[in-house]
Every structure is written in C-alpha cells, then in structure tokens.
Design a protein around this motif. Structure first.
Motif, PDB file in Angstrom:
ATOM      1  N   ASP A   1       0.821  -1.205   0.000  1.00  0.00           N
ATOM      2  CA  ASP A   1       0.000   0.000   0.000  1.00  0.00           C
ATOM      3  C   ASP A   1       0.859   1.259   0.000  1.00  0.00           C
ATOM      4  O   ASP A   1       0.543   2.232  -0.694  1.00  0.00           O
ATOM      5  N   LEU A   2       1.929   1.245   0.760  1.00  0.00           N
ATOM      6  CA  LEU A   2       2.811   2.411   0.814  1.00  0.00           C
ATOM      7  C   LEU A   2       3.463   2.688  -0.536  1.00  0.00           C
ATOM      8  O   LEU A   2       3.555   3.837  -0.967  1.00  0.00           O
ATOM      9  N   VAL A   3       3.906   1.638  -1.194  1.00  0.00           N
ATOM     10  CA  VAL A   3       4.516   1.819  -2.516  1.00  0.00           C
ATOM     11  C   VAL A   3       3.469   2.317  -3.511  1.00  0.00           C
ATOM     12  O   VAL A   3       3.747   3.196  -4.332  1.00  0.00           O
ATOM     13  N   ALA A   4       2.254   1.782  -3.428  1.00  0.00           N
ATOM     14  CA  ALA A   4       1.180   2.227  -4.320  1.00  0.00           C
ATOM     15  C   ALA A   4       0.864   3.706  -4.100  1.00  0.00           C
ATOM     16  O   ALA A   4       0.681   4.465  -5.067  1.00  0.00           O
ATOM     17  N   ILE A   5       0.821   4.131  -2.850  1.00  0.00           N
ATOM     18  CA  ILE A   5       0.569   5.539  -2.530  1.00  0.00           C
ATOM     19  C   ILE A   5       1.704   6.408  -3.054  1.00  0.00           C
ATOM     20  O   ILE A   5       1.472   7.467  -3.656  1.00  0.00           O
ATOM     21  N   ALA A   6       2.938   5.967  -2.836  1.00  0.00           N
ATOM     22  CA  ALA A   6       4.091   6.734  -3.319  1.00  0.00           C
ATOM     23  C   ALA A   6       4.074   6.848  -4.837  1.00  0.00           C
ATOM     24  O   ALA A   6       4.321   7.934  -5.394  1.00  0.00           O
ATOM     25  N   LEU A   7       3.776   5.758  -5.520  1.00  0.00           N
ATOM     26  CA  LEU A   7       3.742   5.767  -6.978  1.00  0.00           C
ATOM     27  C   LEU A   7       2.639   6.688  -7.493  1.00  0.00           C
ATOM     28  O   LEU A   7       2.866   7.504  -8.389  1.00  0.00           O
ATOM     29  N   ARG A   8       1.452   6.572  -6.922  1.00  0.00           N
ATOM     30  CA  ARG A   8       0.340   7.423  -7.353  1.00  0.00           C
ATOM     31  C   ARG A   8       0.669   8.897  -7.109  1.00  0.00           C
ATOM     32  O   ARG A   8       0.470   9.745  -7.984  1.00  0.00           O
ATOM     33  N   SER A   9       1.220   9.205  -5.944  1.00  0.00           N
ATOM     34  CA  SER A   9       1.589  10.591  -5.629  1.00  0.00           C
ATOM     35  C   SER A   9       2.667  11.099  -6.573  1.00  0.00           C
ATOM     36  O   SER A   9       2.610  12.241  -7.045  1.00  0.00           O
ATOM     37  N   PHE A  10       3.637  10.253  -6.845  1.00  0.00           N
ATOM     38  CA  PHE A  10       4.723  10.642  -7.748  1.00  0.00           C
ATOM     39  C   PHE A  10       4.177  10.939  -9.145  1.00  0.00           C
ATOM     40  O   PHE A  10       4.513  11.959  -9.748  1.00  0.00           O
ATOM     41  N   ARG A  11       3.328  10.050  -9.646  1.00  0.00           N
ATOM     42  CA  ARG A  11       2.769  10.233 -10.990  1.00  0.00           C
ATOM     43  C   ARG A  11       1.861  11.462 -11.074  1.00  0.00           C
ATOM     44  O   ARG A  11       1.857  12.164 -12.073  1.00  0.00           O
ATOM     45  N   GLU A  12       1.070  11.689 -10.031  1.00  0.00           N
ATOM     46  CA  GLU A  12       0.099  12.781 -10.077  1.00  0.00           C
ATOM     47  C   GLU A  12       0.690  14.143  -9.727  1.00  0.00           C
ATOM     48  O   GLU A  12       0.317  15.148 -10.329  1.00  0.00           O
ATOM     49  N   ALA A  13       1.605  14.195  -8.753  1.00  0.00           N
ATOM     50  CA  ALA A  13       2.089  15.478  -8.260  1.00  0.00           C
ATOM     51  C   ALA A  13       3.489  15.857  -8.746  1.00  0.00           C
ATOM     52  O   ALA A  13       3.759  17.039  -8.968  1.00  0.00           O
ATOM     53  N   ILE A  14       4.350  14.885  -8.905  1.00  0.00           N
ATOM     54  CA  ILE A  14       5.743  15.188  -9.232  1.00  0.00           C
ATOM     55  C   ILE A  14       6.009  15.101 -10.737  1.00  0.00           C
ATOM     56  O   ILE A  14       6.556  16.031 -11.339  1.00  0.00           O
TER      57      ILE A  14
ATOM     58  N   ARG B   1       4.391  -4.388  -8.030  1.00  0.00           N
ATOM     59  CA  ARG B   1       3.990  -5.688  -8.587  1.00  0.00           C
ATOM     60  C   ARG B   1       4.696  -6.839  -7.880  1.00  0.00           C
ATOM     61  O   ARG B   1       4.111  -7.902  -7.661  1.00  0.00           O
ATOM     62  N   GLU B   2       5.955  -6.651  -7.491  1.00  0.00           N
ATOM     63  CA  GLU B   2       6.670  -7.703  -6.761  1.00  0.00           C
ATOM     64  C   GLU B   2       6.029  -7.951  -5.396  1.00  0.00           C
ATOM     65  O   GLU B   2       5.875  -9.095  -4.973  1.00  0.00           O
ATOM     66  N   LEU B   3       5.651  -6.885  -4.731  1.00  0.00           N
ATOM     67  CA  LEU B   3       4.989  -7.041  -3.434  1.00  0.00           C
ATOM     68  C   LEU B   3       3.642  -7.729  -3.592  1.00  0.00           C
ATOM     69  O   LEU B   3       3.259  -8.557  -2.762  1.00  0.00           O
ATOM     70  N   ALA B   4       2.943  -7.421  -4.668  1.00  0.00           N
ATOM     71  CA  ALA B   4       1.664  -8.093  -4.930  1.00  0.00           C
ATOM     72  C   ALA B   4       1.885  -9.572  -5.201  1.00  0.00           C
ATOM     73  O   ALA B   4       1.103 -10.418  -4.760  1.00  0.00           O
ATOM     74  N   ALA B   5       2.953  -9.898  -5.916  1.00  0.00           N
ATOM     75  CA  ALA B   5       3.251 -11.294  -6.237  1.00  0.00           C
ATOM     76  C   ALA B   5       3.551 -12.099  -4.976  1.00  0.00           C
ATOM     77  O   ALA B   5       3.220 -13.283  -4.900  1.00  0.00           O
ATOM     78  N   CYS B   6       4.158 -11.455  -3.996  1.00  0.00           N
ATOM     79  CA  CYS B   6       4.482 -12.156  -2.748  1.00  0.00           C
ATOM     80  C   CYS B   6       3.229 -12.636  -2.031  1.00  0.00           C
ATOM     81  O   CYS B   6       3.249 -13.651  -1.353  1.00  0.00           O
ATOM     82  N   THR B   7       2.149 -11.899  -2.164  1.00  0.00           N
ATOM     83  CA  THR B   7       0.923 -12.292  -1.488  1.00  0.00           C
ATOM     84  C   THR B   7      -0.044 -12.999  -2.419  1.00  0.00           C
ATOM     85  O   THR B   7      -0.997 -13.615  -1.976  1.00  0.00           O
ATOM     86  N   GLY B   8       0.198 -12.915  -3.714  1.00  0.00           N
ATOM     87  CA  GLY B   8      -0.727 -13.485  -4.679  1.00  0.00           C
ATOM     88  C   GLY B   8      -0.208 -14.756  -5.312  1.00  0.00           C
ATOM     89  O   GLY B   8      -0.510 -15.867  -4.877  1.00  0.00           O
ATOM     90  N   ALA B   9       0.581 -14.603  -6.350  1.00  0.00           N
ATOM     91  CA  ALA B   9       1.015 -15.742  -7.155  1.00  0.00           C
ATOM     92  C   ALA B   9       2.088 -16.594  -6.478  1.00  0.00           C
ATOM     93  O   ALA B   9       2.138 -17.803  -6.698  1.00  0.00           O
ATOM     94  N   GLU B  10       2.923 -15.984  -5.668  1.00  0.00           N
ATOM     95  CA  GLU B  10       4.074 -16.724  -5.139  1.00  0.00           C
ATOM     96  C   GLU B  10       3.694 -17.943  -4.301  1.00  0.00           C
ATOM     97  O   GLU B  10       4.279 -19.017  -4.488  1.00  0.00           O
ATOM     98  N   PRO B  11       2.735 -17.853  -3.399  1.00  0.00           N
ATOM     99  CA  PRO B  11       2.369 -19.068  -2.646  1.00  0.00           C
ATOM    100  C   PRO B  11       1.835 -20.185  -3.550  1.00  0.00           C
ATOM    101  O   PRO B  11       2.144 -21.363  -3.335  1.00  0.00           O
ATOM    102  N   ALA B  12       1.066 -19.822  -4.556  1.00  0.00           N
ATOM    103  CA  ALA B  12       0.546 -20.842  -5.482  1.00  0.00           C
ATOM    104  C   ALA B  12       1.681 -21.463  -6.289  1.00  0.00           C
ATOM    105  O   ALA B  12       1.698 -22.680  -6.519  1.00  0.00           O
ATOM    106  N   LEU B  13       2.632 -20.649  -6.710  1.00  0.00           N
ATOM    107  CA  LEU B  13       3.785 -21.187  -7.441  1.00  0.00           C
ATOM    108  C   LEU B  13       4.616 -22.095  -6.553  1.00  0.00           C
ATOM    109  O   LEU B  13       5.089 -23.146  -6.996  1.00  0.00           O
ATOM    110  N   ALA B  14       4.802 -21.694  -5.301  1.00  0.00           N
ATOM    111  CA  ALA B  14       5.560 -22.534  -4.368  1.00  0.00           C
ATOM    112  C   ALA B  14       4.876 -23.881  -4.196  1.00  0.00           C
ATOM    113  O   ALA B  14       5.540 -24.930  -4.177  1.00  0.00           O
TER     114      ALA B  14
END
Length: 127
Positions: free
Chosen positions: A10-23, A47-60
């Motif tokens: 969530d923090l990375v998503a907020i930072a990315l959105r803020s960066f894209r919109e304001a900076i 996307r890597e953080l999302a993969a850790c909670t999403g696809a990675e356990p299924a792949l493991a």
C-alpha cells in the motif's frame, strides 16, 4: 495487536500514485527520463509485493508438488533447477508437468517485470 497501518504494498502504491500525479507533471524535460525510471521502479516494486501475497504461494505449492517437497519459492526454485539438472524430468511423462510449472513461473515473472508484454501475449495467441 493488529497492525492497521498500510502495508509495504500500500505504501509503494501511494508513493507511486503521488509521484505520478504530483511530481511527474512538473519535472523539467531534462530530468524526465530519470523521473520515468523512478516511476517504473516503483511500479515494479508494487507488482513484486503483490506477487508475494498473490502468485508466489501458489507457485511454491506447484513447484513443491512437482518436487514432492514443501517450502517457499526462494527455497524450492534452486531445488527445481538441481532436479532438472539431475535429469529427474527427462522422462516424457514428467516433462509436461515440468513445462506447465515453468510456464506458470515465467508468466508470474513477466507479470512483475513487463505486464504490458504479458497483456500483448495474451491478446496474440500462438506467438
């Protein structure tokens, strides 16, 4: 105690959105390439953080089933490589299972590193 604060994703998503919109809109032209690289890096991290909670356990689980072992993906992938190198999947009946898991791993990595390409591949079957 439950942590109700935003997680890393969530923090990375907020930072990315803020960066894209304001900076990004006010970055001078001579620094635009660097700013776009920063936005791209934040997008990849998200996307890597999302993969850790999403696809990675299924792949493991899929890799573990293939090997007959349990563990997390970083532990199992080197073992899979060693098993391939040792010829454990040389028999034709084992190759299709291996190919399916390798395809899933590749698609998961592509979803993190280049999701636009992954979308193009899905729109253009047979390529």
């Amino acid at each position: 105690m439950i942590n109700d604060d935003p997680g890393a994703r969530d923090l990375v998503a907020i930072a990315l959105r803020s960066f894209r919109e304001a900076i990004l809109p006010v970055v001078p032209a001579d620094q635009r390439f660097t700013a776009l690289m920063i936005a791209n890096a934040l997008g990849t991290a998200e996307r890597e953080l999302a993969a850790c909670t999403g696809a990675e356990p299924a792949l493991a689980a899929a890799v573990g089933d293939l090997l007959g072992e349990t563990g997390d993906l970083p532990t199992l992938l080197p073992r899979l490589c060693a098993a391939i190198d040792a010829g454990r999947f040389d028999a034709p009946d084992r190759q299709s299972d291996l190919r399916a898991v390798l395809k899933d791993i590749t698609l998961a990595r592509l979803a993190v590193s280049n999701p636009k390409r992954l979308s193009a591949e899905r729109r253009e079957p047979g390529r």
